[in-house]
Enzyme design. Sequence first.
Site, short mmCIF file in Angstrom:
data_model
loop_
_atom_site.label_atom_id
_atom_site.label_comp_id
_atom_site.label_asym_id
_atom_site.label_seq_id
_atom_site.Cartn_x
_atom_site.Cartn_y
_atom_site.Cartn_z
N ASP A 163 0.87 -1.19 0.00
CA ASP A 163 0.00 0.00 0.00
C ASP A 163 0.90 1.23 0.00
O ASP A 163 2.11 1.14 0.27
CB ASP A 163 -0.88 0.00 1.25
CG ASP A 163 -1.78 1.24 1.34
OD1 ASP A 163 -2.36 1.63 0.31
OD2 ASP A 163 -1.89 1.83 2.44
N SER A 164 0.29 2.39 -0.28
CA SER A 164 1.04 3.64 -0.20
C SER A 164 1.56 3.89 1.21
O SER A 164 2.45 4.70 1.39
CB SER A 164 0.11 4.80 -0.58
OG SER A 164 -0.93 4.89 0.38
N CYS A 202 -4.37 -1.22 -2.07
CA CYS A 202 -4.50 0.23 -2.25
C CYS A 202 -5.40 0.47 -3.46
O CYS A 202 -5.08 0.02 -4.56
CB CYS A 202 -3.11 0.81 -2.48
SG CYS A 202 -3.08 2.57 -2.84
N ASN A 203 -6.50 1.16 -3.23
CA ASN A 203 -7.42 1.46 -4.35
C ASN A 203 -6.75 2.34 -5.39
O ASN A 203 -6.93 2.16 -6.59
CB ASN A 203 -8.65 2.20 -3.83
CG ASN A 203 -9.51 1.35 -2.94
OD1 ASN A 203 -10.47 0.76 -3.40
ND2 ASN A 203 -9.18 1.27 -1.67
N THR A 204 -5.95 3.29 -4.91
CA THR A 204 -5.33 4.25 -5.82
C THR A 204 -4.32 3.56 -6.72
O THR A 204 -4.31 3.77 -7.95
CB THR A 204 -4.64 5.36 -4.99
OG1 THR A 204 -5.56 5.83 -4.00
CG2 THR A 204 -4.21 6.51 -5.86
N GLY A 255 -2.64 9.43 -3.42
CA GLY A 255 -3.84 10.04 -4.01
C GLY A 255 -3.63 11.45 -4.53
O GLY A 255 -4.41 11.94 -5.35
N GLU A 259 -1.97 8.01 8.91
CA GLU A 259 -0.51 7.80 8.98
C GLU A 259 0.05 8.38 10.29
O GLU A 259 1.03 7.88 10.83
CB GLU A 259 0.19 8.47 7.79
CG GLU A 259 -0.12 7.84 6.44
CD GLU A 259 0.63 6.54 6.16
OE1 GLU A 259 1.83 6.49 6.42
OE2 GLU A 259 0.00 5.58 5.67
#
Length: 276
Positions: free
Chosen positions: A14-15, A77-79, A47, A155
């Site tokens: 993920d980011s 991660c959707n992005t 994003g 985060e």
Amino acid sequence: MLSFGDGSPIGVFDSGLGGLSVLKEIHQLLPHENLVYVGDSVHAPYGDKSAAYVRDRSQQITEFLLNQDVKAIVIACNTATAEAADLLRANSDVPVIGLEPAIKPATQLSKNGVIGVLATQRTINSERLLGLTERYAQEKKVLAQACPGLVEQVEAYELNSDRTVSLLERYIHPLLDQGVDALILGCTHYPFLLGEIRNIVGNNIEILETGKPVALQLQRILKQYQLERNCLNLSSDSTCKAQLSIYNSSNKKQAHLTMKKLWKAPISIQVLPELN
Ligand code: DGL
């Protein structure tokens, strides 16, 4: 498709730390599978970055995971899925599983046909979301709300600070005013804000996450390609104990502390080597 040793790990990235919400579901459903997780906190949020930037980072992390001999990759991660899934699939010889906002299940759960999507700006603008909406929700009203700032709050482990609550209220109230009865969490960071989101929307609205469905999809894919780890006697065979390797591109104490708090169980974290 190549065939891998059963004990090869599954790569998840993920980011940043949001993908831990997906990793948790995978670990719960497939407790004997070895897992390697990469959180790219130094470069979060994806994003707000260009599509090329997200593709580059996703490609570099995928190469790192392939070098760890992973037998499958989950883009938690959707992005990154929206921007890079096709590229990663083309360049990997292992199955690559992406995730996307739960538009289809939302159309089944919504009674009045008004569906809200909370996601990053990049996911909201993506052709993927447009395609999902056209495919599954033509007769419905889909209200897409970009949520800048929320990834950063997770985060920083600010899950219920005043700023987090006020951002959530700013993004969610307009959707409630327009009558949504199903709300999609279209970013893997947002499940960590579920408590506050539930406080704002009350109990009569369906909230949809993608962690569990993705874990189930991974289970199906492992079965299909005969990649499942073969542990006949899980409880007594210590060689079947799953290994969890967690990497973060950040070497900051704060990022590692947040990771530990979000995971809620002891983990050790390694700093991701420089990728290029
Ligand atoms: N967890 C990522 C997602 O699901 C957040 C992307 C970002 O870093 O902006 O979209």
